[in-house]
Each structure stands twice: as C-alpha cells, then as structure tokens.
Design an enzyme around this catalytic site. Structure first.
Site, mmCIF file in Angstrom:
data_model
loop_
_atom_site.group_PDB
_atom_site.id
_atom_site.type_symbol
_atom_site.label_atom_id
_atom_site.label_comp_id
_atom_site.label_asym_id
_atom_site.label_seq_id
_atom_site.Cartn_x
_atom_site.Cartn_y
_atom_site.Cartn_z
ATOM 1 N N GLU A 4 2.196 1.871 -3.423
ATOM 2 C CA GLU A 4 1.173 2.411 -4.336
ATOM 3 C C GLU A 4 1.174 3.941 -4.289
ATOM 4 O OE1 GLU A 4 -3.289 3.588 -3.853
ATOM 5 O OE2 GLU A 4 -2.914 1.538 -3.144
ATOM 6 N N HIS A 5 1.301 4.504 -3.092
ATOM 7 C CA HIS A 5 1.343 5.956 -2.954
ATOM 8 C C HIS A 5 2.605 6.546 -3.599
ATOM 9 C CE1 HIS A 5 -1.827 6.938 0.240
ATOM 10 N NE2 HIS A 5 -1.988 5.649 -0.034
ATOM 11 N N GLU A 7 -4.785 8.472 6.826
ATOM 12 C CA GLU A 7 -5.700 7.547 6.167
ATOM 13 C C GLU A 7 -6.105 6.427 7.113
ATOM 14 O OE1 GLU A 7 -5.779 4.464 2.329
ATOM 15 O OE2 GLU A 7 -4.137 5.908 2.552
ATOM 16 N N HIS A 58 0.824 -1.208 0.000
ATOM 17 C CA HIS A 58 0.000 0.000 0.000
ATOM 18 C C HIS A 58 0.858 1.258 0.000
ATOM 19 C CE1 HIS A 58 -2.335 3.200 2.118
ATOM 20 N NE2 HIS A 58 -3.217 2.869 1.179
ATOM 21 N N GLU A 102 4.866 11.086 3.044
ATOM 22 C CA GLU A 102 3.784 10.145 2.790
ATOM 23 C C GLU A 102 3.410 9.357 4.041
ATOM 24 O OE1 GLU A 102 0.918 9.494 0.108
ATOM 25 O OE2 GLU A 102 2.687 10.777 -0.089
#
Length: 299
Positions: A123-124, A200, A120, A193
């Site tokens: 992906e960012h 999130e 994940h 990030e």
C-alpha cells in the site's frame, strides 16, 4: 440507577451458562503456539448463551415502529461485471464531487507467515512512482486536481480511493490504474519505506486500543492468518524485497478480486466504460509462489 441494576442483572443471567462452561478453560498465552480449546456453536446453544441473546435482542419490532422515509429514498446501487471479471458499482447522488475507490480482496488474511506485512507494505509503495509517472509527477497532478488520494489496509482488503470533482473522475481513475498496474517498486524506495513502517509500528504499539485489538484477533483466530497483525513482524518488514512485493501482487491483484466504486454525481454506464478502459491491462489469473489456494476458516 434501578434501570442500570436491572440491565446488569439480566446480563449476568445471560452470561451465567457460558461462565460455568469456561471455568476450566486454559487462558491462551500472548502469541503462543498453543491453541486454547473453544466451545462449539452447539455447546453455546446448549448452555443457553446464544438462545438467551436471541430471545432478548431479536424480538419482533413493535407495531408502532416506522421506517425512516429517508431510508426508502436512498439511491440504488448499480453493479456491472466487466468481461475480465472486475466489478463496477456506483451510487448516484446530486452534487459536484465524486468519491472513487478500488476495493481489493487482498488484506493480511491472504498472507503466509513469511509474507505477513506484504499487503500493508505494498500500500505504501504504490505512491512512490510508476513507469509513466514519477512520485513528484503523481503528487503534482493529484494536487492540481484538488484531489484527496489515500489508501488503507485491513485484514480482509486493501482500498485505494480518491475524492475529486465530477469533471476529474476520468483522471482519478487513470491515476489509480497507473498506480496499481504500473508501479516501479524501486529497491531504494523500498529500503526507505522500511524505516517509515518500523516507525509506524512503534507508534501503533503505543496505542492501547490497537494492541488490545491485535491481541484479541490473535486469541480468537490462533489457527488462521486473521490472527496476525496487519503491519507484519519487525523481521518481515526488515527482510521485505522487491520480489516478495511483486509475488504478492501477482497472486492477489487480479480483476475478479477488485471492485471499482463511485459515489456522487456520476453516470453508471459512463463510469463502467471508463473503468473498462483504465483497467484493461489488469491480470485475470493469479500467478507466482505467493498464491494461496486454500483460505483457512476463521476460527
């Protein structure tokens, strides 16, 4: 009302054999280290659970049933395997747009406890700039195409996709290959990030459906990586490094685990040739310390 009562009675009769079997089972604790005993498939059949469902819901179709003609006229899916092992699949339909995607067999299932959250996080990072395009250049070129560029991560796979006009399919492929093969993973961008993903995580924890689904996976797959969350633990996110990200890429982002797909106004042979050129530099062999040789069974 009578129909509802009839359905409830039938469901209760189907579940009764299984209910008798689970009376003595220990309830699993949330995120505990212990594994609750589970029934085997033979036990479920012996108890009548699976047999009951099979008899009730898997009866032959009635003679009056007719297949919707629209289902018989769907365009065929064409698949080609390139020399490096990457697969290309297309489905051609009329129109002016094409959806292009790269499906990679590299979800959170392929992580260890220490690397959980890498898929994940990665992906960012693919949207933060590459060796040949800065983040702003990537965003500008995407906007100029009128392209919708996005991605998502699941337990089984990570997907990167673009929705474009048919004239921009080649450019969309070049953008996706540039992201997946040449990203920079700037350490400062990684630190920024981390805050985004932690925020999130806080939002996900507020969504009841997400929390229930994560706990369902943990309970069902306590001995498998499938039981872990997709975002990973807070500690893993805070400790994410460039080396850990690169190790995950080297272990999972290889040609044989990728399928490049297109649906829309596209010619299969032409698209396969474009993919072959755009992803010519894609690695074919997993390397590095993050390689998982044995995927644990999903139970």
């Amino acid at each position: 009302h009578a129909s509802y009562q009839s359905e409830m009675l039938r469901a209760r009769n189907l579940l009764a054999p299984l209910s008798r079997r689970v009376v003595g089972w220990a309830a699993p604790k949330r995120f505990s280290s212990s594994v609750a005993p589970t029934p085997s498939e033979e036990e479920l059949y012996a108890g009548g659970m699976l047999t009951g469902f099979r008899k009730t819901y898997c009866t032959p179709l009635p003679p009056s049933y007719q297949i919707d003609p629209a289902l018989l006229s769907l365009p065929p899916t064409k698949v080609t395997t390139l020399s490096n092992g990457m697969r290309v699949a297309t489905e051609t339909t009329p129109g002016h747009s094409v959806s292009v995607g790269v499906f990679i067999n590299s979800g959170s299932r392929y992580e260890t406890e220490d690397s959980n959250g890498s898929a994940h996080f990665l992906e960012h990072m693919f949207f933060k700039g590459s060796k040949n395009r800065s983040q702003s250049e990537l965003e500008t070129r995407t906007e100029n195409m009128g392209c919708r560029l996005n991605a998502y991560t699941s337990r089984e796979q990570t997907v990167y996709y673009a929705n474009v006009l048919k004239e921009d399919v080649g450019e969309a492929l070049n953008t996706l290959s540039e992201m997946l093969l040449n990203s920079n993973f700037d350490p400062q961008a990684i630190e920024r990030e981390k805050r985004t993903i932690l925020q999130e995580m806080e939002e996900v924890e507020k969504v009841q459906e997400e929390v229930v689904f994560d706990n369902l996976h943990y309970t069902a797959y306590q001995t498998s990586p499938l039981g872990r969350t997709i975002l990973g633990s807070e500690q893993n996110i805070k400790e994410m490094t460039r080396d850990r990200i690169i190790n995950y890429i080297q272990a999972n982002y290889i040609a044989s685990r990728m399928v490049v797909v297109a649906a829309g106004n596209v010619n299969h042979e032409e698209f396969a040739n474009m993919v072959d050129k755009a992803f010519a530099a894609c690695p074919t062999t997993p390397t590095g310390p993050s390689v998982i040789t044995d995927i644990l069974p999903a139970h």
